[in-house]
Design a protein around this motif. Structure first.
Motif, PDB file in Angstrom:
ATOM      1  N   SER A 199       5.026  10.093  -5.552  1.00 21.64           N
ATOM      2  CA  SER A 199       3.897  10.707  -4.842  1.00 21.64           C
ATOM      3  C   SER A 199       3.494   9.943  -3.589  1.00 21.64           C
ATOM      4  O   SER A 199       2.528  10.322  -2.934  1.00 21.64           O
ATOM      5  N   SER A 200       4.188   8.860  -3.253  1.00 20.04           N
ATOM      6  CA  SER A 200       3.785   8.072  -2.089  1.00 20.04           C
ATOM      7  C   SER A 200       4.965   7.303  -1.513  1.00 20.04           C
ATOM      8  O   SER A 200       5.987   7.108  -2.168  1.00 20.04           O
ATOM      9  N   ILE A 201       4.776   6.869  -0.272  1.00 26.58           N
ATOM     10  CA  ILE A 201       5.723   5.983   0.406  1.00 26.58           C
ATOM     11  C   ILE A 201       5.113   4.587   0.390  1.00 26.58           C
ATOM     12  O   ILE A 201       3.963   4.404   0.804  1.00 26.58           O
ATOM     13  N   THR A 202       5.865   3.603  -0.079  1.00 26.92           N
ATOM     14  CA  THR A 202       5.332   2.252  -0.234  1.00 26.92           C
ATOM     15  C   THR A 202       5.568   1.443   1.033  1.00 26.92           C
ATOM     16  O   THR A 202       6.712   1.290   1.484  1.00 26.92           O
ATOM     17  N   LEU A 203       4.480   0.917   1.587  1.00 24.40           N
ATOM     18  CA  LEU A 203       4.544   0.016   2.736  1.00 24.40           C
ATOM     19  C   LEU A 203       4.216  -1.388   2.252  1.00 24.40           C
ATOM     20  O   LEU A 203       3.213  -1.599   1.555  1.00 24.40           O
ATOM     21  N   ARG A 204       5.056  -2.332   2.633  1.00 25.94           N
ATOM     22  CA  ARG A 204       4.856  -3.718   2.188  1.00 25.94           C
ATOM     23  C   ARG A 204       4.781  -4.638   3.398  1.00 25.94           C
ATOM     24  O   ARG A 204       5.618  -4.581   4.292  1.00 25.94           O
ATOM     25  N   PHE A 228      -2.857   9.144  -5.141  1.00 23.67           N
ATOM     26  CA  PHE A 228      -2.820   8.642  -6.517  1.00 23.67           C
ATOM     27  C   PHE A 228      -2.110   9.691  -7.373  1.00 23.67           C
ATOM     28  O   PHE A 228      -2.077  10.874  -7.032  1.00 23.67           O
ATOM     29  N   PRO A 229      -1.506   9.289  -8.486  1.00 23.61           N
ATOM     30  CA  PRO A 229      -0.720  10.227  -9.298  1.00 23.61           C
ATOM     31  C   PRO A 229      -1.568  11.391  -9.804  1.00 23.61           C
ATOM     32  O   PRO A 229      -2.689  11.215 -10.263  1.00 23.61           O
ATOM     33  N   VAL A 277       0.855  -1.186   0.000  1.00 25.12           N
ATOM     34  CA  VAL A 277       0.000   0.000   0.000  1.00 25.12           C
ATOM     35  C   VAL A 277       0.889   1.233   0.000  1.00 25.12           C
ATOM     36  O   VAL A 277       1.933   1.270   0.674  1.00 25.12           O
ATOM     37  N   GLY A 278       0.486   2.268  -0.745  1.00 30.86           N
ATOM     38  CA  GLY A 278       1.206   3.539  -0.749  1.00 30.86           C
ATOM     39  C   GLY A 278       0.504   4.558   0.129  1.00 30.86           C
ATOM     40  O   GLY A 278      -0.730   4.665   0.106  1.00 30.86           O
ATOM     41  N   VAL A 279       1.264   5.315   0.912  1.00 30.32           N
ATOM     42  CA  VAL A 279       0.698   6.366   1.771  1.00 30.32           C
ATOM     43  C   VAL A 279       1.392   7.684   1.460  1.00 30.32           C
ATOM     44  O   VAL A 279       2.492   7.716   0.892  1.00 30.32           O
ATOM     45  N   GLY A 280       0.746   8.791   1.853  1.00 34.51           N
ATOM     46  CA  GLY A 280       1.289  10.110   1.576  1.00 34.51           C
ATOM     47  C   GLY A 280       2.523  10.420   2.416  1.00 34.51           C
ATOM     48  O   GLY A 280       2.765   9.813   3.464  1.00 34.51           O
ATOM     49  N   TYR A 281       3.270  11.409   1.971  1.00 34.12           N
ATOM     50  CA  TYR A 281       4.507  11.765   2.671  1.00 34.12           C
ATOM     51  C   TYR A 281       4.251  12.426   4.020  1.00 34.12           C
ATOM     52  O   TYR A 281       5.144  12.462   4.872  1.00 34.12           O
ATOM     53  N   SER A 282       3.054  12.927   4.236  1.00 37.06           N
ATOM     54  CA  SER A 282       2.735  13.531   5.526  1.00 37.06           C
ATOM     55  C   SER A 282       2.196  12.512   6.528  1.00 37.06           C
ATOM     56  O   SER A 282       1.832  12.863   7.646  1.00 37.06           O
ATOM     57  N   THR A 283       2.150  11.259   6.137  1.00 46.45           N
ATOM     58  CA  THR A 283       1.577  10.213   6.987  1.00 46.45           C
ATOM     59  C   THR A 283       2.499   9.866   8.149  1.00 46.45           C
ATOM     60  O   THR A 283       3.728   9.852   8.008  1.00 46.45           O
TER      61      THR A 283
END
Length: 300
Positions: free
Chosen positions: A234-239, A274-275, A183-189
């Motif tokens: 545009s996102s930080i990927t969490l796996r 999302f982009p 899942v990708g989350v925003g940089y401010s997360t």
């Protein structure tokens, strides 16, 4: 003194003999297969006999029985008596098959023997052939392997082809599977909060199994591991990595986890970006574009 049988024309007598031989062959085949099926269904042999090899053997036995019946029929035909004797004695079987069958058919039969002997997959295994066809092995015949896909279609693959292709077997020696939930989350997360939510939601799923070692359990290692794997545009990927006891349960685990994680992220106000693109025009670019368009009446 002539018997009633002697008064019957020779052609009819020959036909009666041939039909009788084939009926006997069919009865013998039915009895042998029935005995094998009964042994297969008994508890004594179910655990020790490989179903794949047994099904292949039943087909091979049927071919042999009917081959003997055909050979016996040929011995009663004067023009084919030599061929029939050769078929019955076994001396000319390979020569006869090699002359009558094509190389492709022989290749499929030999490949079928190799599959049953070396067991790269068995009936009931979930396989992927050449990265294209995925499904459960339903049957292995003398000529082809039948695979049932997720849409209940039957994929018929010649044995010679499947034995030379790359086969991914999800059930070979171990049916457990590891699924990746990304899942990708925003940089401010708040990353710690997002990772904790993913761990909690996936760990609660009933299909999840604990694959931790005894040492990891003593060290209180998490059942579900979540890591940051990429810093995207545009996102930080969490796996997250999650284990299930079978591919089918693993698929359910993966799908449900996406739904549950998305719901929890929405409740916590965590954005899944999302982009997006912003297009800007230089001063006068729009005017020039309109002036170049001959169909635009506003220009000029």
């Amino acid at each position: 003194m002539k018997s009633v049988f002697d008064s019957v024309p020779s052609d009819f007598r020959l036909l009666a003999v041939l039909v009788t031989i084939m009926v006997i062959a069919a009865l013998v085949n039915w009895v042998v297969i029935a005995i094998i099926n009964r042994l297969e269904s008994s508890r004594l042999t179910t655990a020790s006999v490989d179903k794949t090899a047994l099904n292949f053997a039943k087909r091979l036995i049927s071919v042999v029985i009917y081959g003997v019946g055909i050979g016996a029929c040929l011995t009663h035909i004067p023009e084919l008596k030599i061929v029939g004797h050769s078929l019955l004695t076994g001396a000319g079987i390979l020569t006869l098959v090699g002359g009558l069958a094509s190389q492709q058919v022989l290749g499929n039969i030999v490949s079928g023997f190799m599959i049953v002997f070396f067991r790269p997959f068995r009936i009931g295994d979930r396989i992927t052939v050449s990265g294209t066809y995925t499904g459960t092995v339903e049957d292995i015949t003398l000529r082809e392997t039948i695979v049932r896909d997720a849409e209940n279609n039957r994929i018929i693959i010649p044995n010679s082809q499947i034995s030379s292709d790359v086969v991914v077997n999800a059930n070979h020696t171990d049916s457990k599977t590891r699924k990746i939930i990304e899942v990708g989350v925003g940089y401010s997360t708040n990353l710690e909060q997002a990772m904790a939510i993913m761990q909690d939601e996936i760990a609660k799923h009933p299909q999840l199994i604990d694959q931790r070692t005894e040492e990891e359990i003593r060290d209180n290692a998490p059942v579900v591991v979540v890591r940051v794997t990429a810093l995207g545009d545009s996102s930080i990927t969490l796996r997250a990595w999650a284990w299930a006891d079978s591919p089918a349960n693993g698929f359910v685990l993966q799908c449900d986890s996406y739904v549950n994680v998305k719901r929890r992220f929405d409740e916590a106000g965590i954005e899944i970006p999302f982009p997006q693109r912003t297009i800007s025009f230089a001063e006068g670019a729009r005017i020039g574009l309109l002036a170049d368009d001959p169909n635009d009446r506003s220009a000029g």
